[in-house]
Design an enzyme around this catalytic site. Structure first.
Site, PDB file in Angstrom:
ATOM      1  N   THR A  79      13.434  11.623 -63.603  1.00  0.00           N
ATOM      2  CA  THR A  79      12.054  11.704 -64.788  1.00  0.00           C
ATOM      3  C   THR A  79      13.110  13.608 -64.390  1.00  0.00           C
ATOM      4  O   THR A  79      13.619  14.220 -63.451  1.00  0.00           O
ATOM      5  CB  THR A  79      10.609  12.615 -64.383  1.00  0.00           C
ATOM      6  OG1 THR A  79      10.287  13.252 -64.384  1.00  0.00           O
ATOM      7  CG2 THR A  79      11.138  11.998 -62.528  1.00  0.00           C
ATOM      8  N   CYS A 136      14.186  14.910 -71.641  1.00  0.00           N
ATOM      9  CA  CYS A 136      12.797  14.095 -71.517  1.00  0.00           C
ATOM     10  C   CYS A 136      12.914  12.391 -71.281  1.00  0.00           C
ATOM     11  O   CYS A 136      13.716  12.246 -72.680  1.00  0.00           O
ATOM     12  CB  CYS A 136      11.019  14.156 -71.776  1.00  0.00           C
ATOM     13  SG  CYS A 136       9.737  13.302 -71.054  1.00  0.00           S
TER      14      CYS A 136
END
Length: 231
Positions: free
Chosen positions: A87, A198
């Protein structure tokens, strides 16, 4: 060869949509490199994203760091030789997680910066969650490699963030959201490339959607991991 392959540790679930992509890509890249029935050796620990997301919104980053540090220790105990935090946003607590384990971690910002420099670019537009765009932790890591990082307007940042959390994290991929991202990208002035900063954005945007070179952080992170794993 397999005997010599290292085990990739993955700390995921933030969201699981993107962790599935990490898992898929790692196995795909190993198969491309080694052929046959080869697949990646992986220890994956997946958290409940609702708990972490609440900590993000409530600005309880220290609690989030503690939760991920505990999870990272479990990945190490499971036999991982090194670790990926799957992440971008939670790289905010990268140092806290690294301190909890003895195995090395590969920083997503470093693998992204290396690819941008290899392409001969210096000025890039950054797309990511509001946290990744607004806070300095990710930009500064990229800037430490000599890059110039551009951000969208406040309004565009809100759009990018909303689509990630309300759609992509839930596996919803809409054409109109792709167009919204294309519009945001078109408004970057002076960008030579675009960081898809992202993990979920790669579910929506690929190189064919954007005239500038794009840097898909998940794929770059995974390729660096497979390089290390297969030597």
């Amino acid at each position: 060869m397999t005997g010599g392959m290292l085990t990739i540790g993955m700390l995921g679930g933030m969201s699981w949509e993107s962790s599935a992509e990490y898992y898929r890509l790692a196995n795909t890249v190993v198969r491309e490199r080694l052929g046959g029935l080869h697949s990646a050796k992986i220890v994956l620990h997946s958290v409940d994203f609702a708990e972490i997301e609440r900590m993000q919104v409530e600005d309880r980053w220290d609690d989030a760091g503690k939760a991920l540090a505990e999870a990272a220790a479990r990945v190490q105990a499971g036999g991982a030789d090194f670790l990926l935090l799957c992440t971008n946003t939670m790289h905010k607590v990268f140092d806290q997680v690294q301190a909890a384990v003895d195995i090395p971690m590969i920083h997503l910002g470093d693998t992204t910066a290396a690819a941008i420099k290899q392409a001969g670019l210096t000025t890039v537009g950054l797309l990511g969650t509001g946290f990744t765009m607004d806070q300095p932790f990710y930009r500064e890591r990229l800037e430490s490699h000599g890059l110039r990082v551009l951000l969208p307007s406040m309004q565009d940042r809100a759009t990018v963030h909303r689509i990630i959390y309300d759609e992509l994290c839930l596996g919803i991929v809409r054409d109109e959201s792709r167009r919204a991202y294309q519009d945001v990208i078109a408004r970057f002035e002076g960008a030579e490339g675009i960081i898809l900063g992202c993990t979920e954005i790669e579910l929506l945007i690929t190189q064919t959607d954007v005239p500038l070179p794009v840097f898909p952080t998940t794929r770059l992170h995974v390729e660096a991991a497979v390089d290390r794993a297969v030597g």
